[in-house]
Design a protein around this motif. Sequence first.
Motif, mmCIF file in Angstrom:
data_model
loop_
_atom_site.group_PDB
_atom_site.id
_atom_site.type_symbol
_atom_site.label_atom_id
_atom_site.label_comp_id
_atom_site.label_asym_id
_atom_site.label_seq_id
_atom_site.Cartn_x
_atom_site.Cartn_y
_atom_site.Cartn_z
ATOM 1 N N LYS A 265 46.721 43.939 47.003
ATOM 2 C CA LYS A 265 46.137 44.803 45.981
ATOM 3 C C LYS A 265 44.624 44.768 46.034
ATOM 4 O O LYS A 265 44.016 43.710 46.176
ATOM 5 N N VAL A 266 44.013 45.931 45.949
ATOM 6 C CA VAL A 266 42.567 46.019 45.840
ATOM 7 C C VAL A 266 42.259 46.702 44.526
ATOM 8 O O VAL A 266 42.753 47.799 44.271
ATOM 9 N N SER A 267 41.469 46.064 43.662
ATOM 10 C CA SER A 267 41.073 46.782 42.459
ATOM 11 C C SER A 267 39.575 46.652 42.249
ATOM 12 O O SER A 267 38.990 45.582 42.404
ATOM 13 N N ILE A 268 38.962 47.794 41.954
ATOM 14 C CA ILE A 268 37.524 47.857 41.738
ATOM 15 C C ILE A 268 37.305 48.279 40.295
ATOM 16 O O ILE A 268 37.801 49.340 39.886
ATOM 17 N N LEU A 269 36.597 47.469 39.545
ATOM 18 C CA LEU A 269 36.355 47.761 38.128
ATOM 19 C C LEU A 269 37.671 48.114 37.441
ATOM 20 O O LEU A 269 37.743 49.037 36.631
#
Lengths: 517, 323, 339
Positions: A62-66
């Motif tokens: 998983k990649v989450s930005i803000l």
Amino acid sequence: MDSEITIRMVDVAKAFGETKALKKCDFEARAGEVHAIVGENGSGKSTMAKMMSGVLHPDTGKVSILGERVLSPIDAKRIGLTTIFQEVLVAEEASVFDNLYVGRDGVFKSQTTGGDRRAEADEILTRLVGKPVDLDEVVGSLPLSVKQWIVIARAILRRPRVLILDESSAALDLDSTIRLHSEIDRLRSEGATVLIVTHRIAELVRIADRATILRDGITVGTLEKHEITEENLLSMMTPADRRSGDVAEYASRAKSAAPAILTARNLAVHRTAGKFDFDLPKGSIVGVAGLDGQGQDAFVRALAGIVQPFGGDVQVRSADTDRMVSLRTLDDAANLGVSYVSGDRKREGIFPQQSIFENLAIGVYRKNLGALGVIRKATLKPMFKREVDRLRIKIGSPSNKITSLSGGNQQKVLIGRAFANDPQVIVLNDPARGVDLGTKRDLYRELRLFTDKGGSVVYLSSEIEEFIGFADRVDVFFGGTLFRSLEGNEIAEEPILASMFGKSKHASVEFDLERTA
Amino acid sequence: MSSSGIRQVTQDRSLFVPAGLFLVLLLAVAFRGQGLFTNNGLAGAILVATPLILAALAITPIVMAGRGAVDLSVGPLMGFINVTLITWLVGNGITNPVAVIAWAVGLGAAFQFVQALVIIYVRVAPIIVTLSGFLVLSGVNLMVMSRPGGVAPDWMLSWGAGTSVFSPVLLLLVAAFAVWGVLRRTMFYRNLRMTGADERMAYTSGVPVDVVRIIAHVVGGAFAGLAALSYTALISSGDPTQGSTYTLQAVTALVLGGASLSGGRGGALGSTLGAINMFLISYLLSTFNFGTVSGFVTQMAFGLILVGSLLVNVFVTSRRAVA
Amino acid sequence: MVSTVMNTEVAMARSASPFRTHKSIAIGFALLACLLALGALLVPGFVSSQNARSILLLAAFLGLASVGQTLCALVGALDLSIPYIIGGANILLPSLMVAGLPAPVAMIVVLILGALVGAANGALSFRLQGQALIMSLGVGFAAVGAVQIYTSLGSQFGGTVFAPVPDWLRNLSAFNGKFFGLPFPPVIVIWAAVAIGLGWIMYNTWFGRSLYAVGGSRTAAARLGISEFRIWTVIHSASGAMSAITGMLLLGFSGGGFVGVGDPYLFTTVAAVVIGGTSLLGGAGGYGATVLGVLVLTVLTSLLVGLGLSFPAQQAVVGLLIVPMVAIYARSPHIRNQI
């Protein structure tokens, strides 16, 4: 330091066909910090940056930005993430202004050419470049360093909450790097997260608050500010087995006494800069260094007959007559046994659609022509095998495409192409760009063997470390001309760096850096 | 071509050659003293030149979007709209102007929409997709209508009379320019140019490149519809093969207008100038009497002028040397 | 163009295995086999020496006309002058013979003129690169216009020229021509010889390898001392010469000169190149692939004729076939993978 987490990557993996670019990547960055991502070439840094930017999607993890998923650069734009990619991406045909504001607005919004935008662009570009840039100028006519600034200014104008710089200081000189660092400081103080993706350790020791190290597609750890030292970084970047017996010490041999195989007299490689003389003693390795655009590139190209110098004469001792003969063209270079290897493999090296065999052998076709330009192929197969063995090129079948090889092995094929001509002199223009340590070592070893047998080498590099323990002499360029030749124990980081800035051998550049930063 | 048009010419070097050629041709035509500058002459000129101008406009946004997207299908597309309009609509008694115009514009836009989808999702080079479009439509046109025939709707017959400068054909041209003028003022135009100049840069900068490409094609298709209407008015009937000849003419006009077939450079003004120049060249040549060989002299002279102005273009716009 | 070149690089990186390298060839053969099988099943008389002869005869003309297009495609160019040079040669030859030149001399004159027009085309279009196809169009117009002016002067010929065609020329390319007594026209043998010779030249000579080098990476080729200008001019000249030859052979086929005889070759040569698997961007493919493309196109046409499809319907089917054919082996990578 318990500010908000802006970027989070959990157990991320990404493969391109057979190649696993990222195997297991865990990463966190906070608001208001400068976070470096460090690793050798090919360790997966750029893939990581592209995934955060929404250009690539993870296979797993998983990649989450803000707090959001970024699936495309459009998503990235929406949440305030901006990436400056490794390649300087500009539209050559468009104006500076258009290049700065590309993608800022929706598709059908009416156009804003408003004065406020121009004023803002003017101010930031002037601050970054150090002098005003005409916003209506066509970008294609500007030098590379200004193009790089345009790309950086494009990002800063967006007031990003997350800024990713992927090897973005590569095209900048030191002065500019300092200006870039002060921009980064400004963004950090405004609470943005700045990620610096780099393999240049010296740079990040100075500026990073934290550093995450990647090795072979795996994040091996994160260092806090006080832990960021060259030793720590190096030991984490390189696997233990490769660390020992690194580029073996090699006594710089004083070979200036040997007769010159190649000389240049009154050479001018820049329209206005001074003329200089150059001698390449037979059997030696001469390193060529300089900051970006100081004339060293034009110099090595002139030696290989690719460009004509503005003035002066390059001569090579002919193997047949033992007399000095002028070298002005590529044909002269071929006849006199001067081979050229470029580090810009993609542009001026490989033929991407052709086989490995063809890519290596094409360099010697001309020497094996019969009547009507028919190539005598009988001798080529043994030659191919010899070069592949010699350079330890890892190939499947010679008929596979050159692009099936890794960058390092592609570079070896190109060096094999140069060796195959049995040259007297090999001119290498930053050949180690983007290749791994193993390839570098094979390359150094072969070049040394080559000089032991009487060959001579001119080796341009953008990384000072390459010369140390390898070159017999280092010629440093500054201001479009040969500034200083260094020999023996002068071939060390500080004297070379000082010379690159046109300073006396013993001036400390580090000191200047601290003061200005 | 208002003051903004003049400013564009003075700023954009790629317009030097077409604008210069335009002036030279205009002078030459005036010198030959023929009747172009009369009401009837001008009306006829507009009637004849409009399909080509619109065809050139139709491929302009598509070429501007880059990837070497020369739209080869535009000519047969005009032919397709022409023959279906005559056979399917008029042949079935549908002559309502709104329906006819909607059919033409809608069919052009729809076809280009499909081509855009194929280019984007099948990811085959655009020139191959449009080559395929060219062949398919050329064949289909002949299947719809095997030989020239039929009549245009009654209300359209007067369009082709060519007696007044301010004819509905001119209106088609004005409508196309108006649409383009509006688009130029939106961010779409800038996004289109940036996509064509460097698609990877545009993509990473958050430009919705696929949407931009689709819109470029749809706009181009709508212009092709207008071109087909003016072409139908010109011949007042249906013709399955003549439309195809507009492909090469339109591409030629585009290049004569200083556009780059590899994208990023070009615009409606250049394409229009290129198309008008082509018309003026044939007009000028037609004022000479070469007897039985006149058709061949025209062809040769046309070829030579094409060669000449391309060469001049090279010298005026060449900034980037091949390193 | 730069970015498109990079596309292919990435695409090529994926197609490393030997099978994939020759994927387009394998698919071409499979398709050809399918078409032949379909023809044998569906069309009575499809498998007959008559039909084979007519297929090969038409394929030979298209194949000879496609030589230049293939060479040009290998360096990323397109030659649109081909149909005009074919048409020009087709009327210039009989008109020169009417003027009293012996047929062999007239043929050599036409051949040389074709090569010269091609060379001019190459020399003029070199700097234009992306726009070069429009230059070739202009050169084609000028050439065919000039030829027609010549044929019209002092005669009423214009675009159609009637002249007695020597029997041997007629025999070369007529349907019932004989090759040393064997029942097929010699033009088929000429085509086969050209194909084999060209294939050999491309793989075994410095010229052939340089051509691929320039098409693959012009800068890297320049570093090896290969003159891109020379290659560019030579291949356009070859294209002009081959078009002239095709035009002259077509005279033997039809028996009378007609300027429009070349028109179908404008886009069919491109289609043959593309279906064969030669990239229009340069560097990959070859004449062998084009031979396959020519055969696929001609057999397909013959099959469609046999099925009773009209000429327009055939054209539409061929057009529909192109995109899927190319999609199988030459899809560009997604832009995500080009960053």
